[in-house]
Design a protein around this motif. Structure first.
Motif, short mmCIF file in Angstrom:
data_model
loop_
_atom_site.label_atom_id
_atom_site.label_comp_id
_atom_site.label_asym_id
_atom_site.label_seq_id
_atom_site.Cartn_x
_atom_site.Cartn_y
_atom_site.Cartn_z
N MET A 1 3.54 13.87 -61.38
CA MET A 1 4.09 12.95 -60.38
C MET A 1 4.07 13.61 -59.01
SD MET A 1 7.89 11.20 -60.32
CE MET A 1 8.68 12.81 -60.36
N ASN A 2 3.49 12.94 -58.06
CA ASN A 2 3.41 13.47 -56.70
C ASN A 2 4.70 13.18 -55.96
OD1 ASN A 2 2.74 14.28 -54.19
ND2 ASN A 2 1.08 12.81 -53.87
N SER A 3 5.41 14.21 -55.52
CA SER A 3 6.68 14.02 -54.83
C SER A 3 6.58 14.39 -53.36
CB SER A 3 7.78 14.85 -55.51
OG SER A 3 7.45 16.22 -55.46
N ALA A 4 5.35 14.52 -52.85
CA ALA A 4 5.19 14.84 -51.44
C ALA A 4 5.61 13.66 -50.59
CB ALA A 4 3.72 15.21 -51.17
N ASN A 5 5.86 13.96 -49.32
CA ASN A 5 6.22 12.91 -48.37
C ASN A 5 7.42 12.08 -48.85
OD1 ASN A 5 4.00 13.62 -46.71
ND2 ASN A 5 2.64 12.37 -47.99
N ASN A 6 8.49 12.76 -49.18
CA ASN A 6 9.71 12.09 -49.62
C ASN A 6 10.26 11.24 -48.48
OD1 ASN A 6 12.31 11.41 -50.49
ND2 ASN A 6 12.45 13.27 -51.72
N THR A 60 16.87 4.43 -59.11
CA THR A 60 16.02 3.73 -60.07
C THR A 60 14.73 4.49 -60.32
OG1 THR A 60 16.95 1.59 -59.43
CG2 THR A 60 14.80 1.57 -60.54
N ILE A 61 14.09 4.96 -59.24
CA ILE A 61 12.87 5.76 -59.37
C ILE A 61 13.14 7.02 -60.17
CG2 ILE A 61 11.13 7.08 -58.11
CD1 ILE A 61 10.73 4.11 -57.80
N PHE A 62 14.29 7.66 -59.91
CA PHE A 62 14.66 8.89 -60.62
C PHE A 62 14.83 8.62 -62.12
CE2 PHE A 62 17.98 11.72 -62.27
CZ PHE A 62 17.38 12.95 -62.04
N LEU A 63 15.54 7.53 -62.46
CA LEU A 63 15.79 7.22 -63.86
C LEU A 63 14.51 6.84 -64.60
CD1 LEU A 63 19.08 5.12 -63.56
CD2 LEU A 63 18.85 7.47 -64.36
N LEU A 64 13.58 6.20 -63.89
CA LEU A 64 12.34 5.76 -64.53
C LEU A 64 11.17 6.69 -64.24
CD1 LEU A 64 12.50 1.93 -63.69
CD2 LEU A 64 13.27 3.07 -65.78
N TRP A 67 8.50 7.56 -67.10
CA TRP A 67 7.63 6.44 -67.45
C TRP A 67 6.72 6.06 -66.29
CZ3 TRP A 67 7.63 1.28 -65.57
CH2 TRP A 67 6.78 0.42 -66.28
N LEU A 68 7.28 6.02 -65.08
CA LEU A 68 6.48 5.66 -63.92
C LEU A 68 5.40 6.70 -63.63
CD1 LEU A 68 9.27 4.36 -61.48
CD2 LEU A 68 7.51 2.99 -62.60
N GLY A 69 5.75 7.99 -63.80
CA GLY A 69 4.78 9.04 -63.55
C GLY A 69 3.60 8.97 -64.51
N VAL A 75 0.30 7.73 -57.90
CA VAL A 75 1.19 7.12 -56.92
C VAL A 75 2.28 8.11 -56.52
CG1 VAL A 75 2.89 5.28 -56.53
CG2 VAL A 75 0.76 4.79 -57.76
N ASN A 76 2.54 8.22 -55.23
CA ASN A 76 3.65 9.02 -54.75
C ASN A 76 4.93 8.23 -54.96
OD1 ASN A 76 5.49 10.68 -53.41
ND2 ASN A 76 4.88 9.93 -51.38
N LEU A 77 5.63 8.49 -56.03
CA LEU A 77 6.81 7.69 -56.37
C LEU A 77 7.94 7.85 -55.38
CD1 LEU A 77 6.92 8.12 -60.26
CD2 LEU A 77 5.93 6.26 -58.92
N PHE A 78 7.93 8.94 -54.62
CA PHE A 78 8.98 9.15 -53.64
C PHE A 78 8.55 8.73 -52.23
CE2 PHE A 78 10.35 11.77 -57.15
CZ PHE A 78 11.68 11.42 -57.24
#
Length: 217
Positions: A1-6, A60-64, A67-69, A75-78
């Motif tokens: 999971m890409n967490s860049a550009n929070n 919500t993003i944190f909890l999922l 699965w999302l990753g 996709v940068n989820l953050f």
């Protein structure tokens, strides 16, 4: 999971947007009774919870995230755009703000605030005269103020659903229904026959246009 550009942790935006949308509703609704404050407080809690996730911490993003990753590995989820979950889930690309659901969300939010404003104007003058509110939006439904709050919250859910606000929404709808029924009992005790006559031809929440045309014929 890409967490860049929070794009989160913007608590100033949380406060600013909460203040704007709660303030708009307050200026239109102007709660005075305990019942008014309960309905306004529920709406306010929804708005604060929404913007806390939109700009503060993406619960919500944190909890999922697991699965999302796995489902959206590139996709940068953050990033802020990933928070538009309906857009993400349906595999859309580009700017989510131009999507159909986002546009519909603004229509619902605008309609909700417009309805809230019109309903308050009618209710304010009716209360000053100690009369039933039957003009304007009250010609078509008995509780336009509660319908307005639901429209606004539904509009926000179309553009930015979260676990918390999705859980809150049906609870708040039930609360508004119960408040409306309590309000009706009070109105019947105060106005008696005129209230019963009004309620007999005016739906509670969903307008009946055929019935409205018949009343104005």
């Amino acid at each position: 999971m890409n967490s860049a550009n929070n794009d989160y942790g913007l608590w100033g935006l949380v406060l600013l947007n909460s203040f704007i949308f709660v303030g708009f509703a307050y200026s239109f609704f102007k709660p005075t009774t305990l019942r008014d404050w309960r309905s306004f407080g529920a709406y306010s809690a929804f708005i604060v919870a929404l913007f806390a996730e939109m700009y503060g911490f993406p619960l919500t993003i944190f909890l999922l995230s697991g699965w999302l990753g796995a489902k959206f590995p590139n996709v940068n989820l953050f990033g802020h755009e990933a928070g538009h979950l309906w857009w993400l889930f349906t595999g859309q690309h580009g700017n989510p703000h131009s999507g159909v659901l986002h546009i519909l969300s603004f229509v619902a939010i605008f309609a909700g605030f417009a309805l809230l404003s019109k309903a308050w104007q009618v209710l304010y003058y009716a209360q000053r005269r100690h009369e039933l509110a039957t003009a304007g939006p009250y010609c078509f439904i008995r509780h336009p103020q509660y319908v307005a709050f639901v429209l606004i919250m539904f509009g926000f859910l179309l553009q930015w659903p979260t676990v918390l606000t999705l859980a809150m929404f049906p609870v708040l709808v039930v609360m508004y229904v119960r408040l409306a029924m309590s309000e009706e009992r009070d109105s019947e005790r105060e106005f008696g026959g005129p209230w019963r006559a009004y309620a007999a031809v005016t739906p509670r929440f969903l307008p009946s246009w055929g019935r409205a045309r018949h009343r104005h014929a």
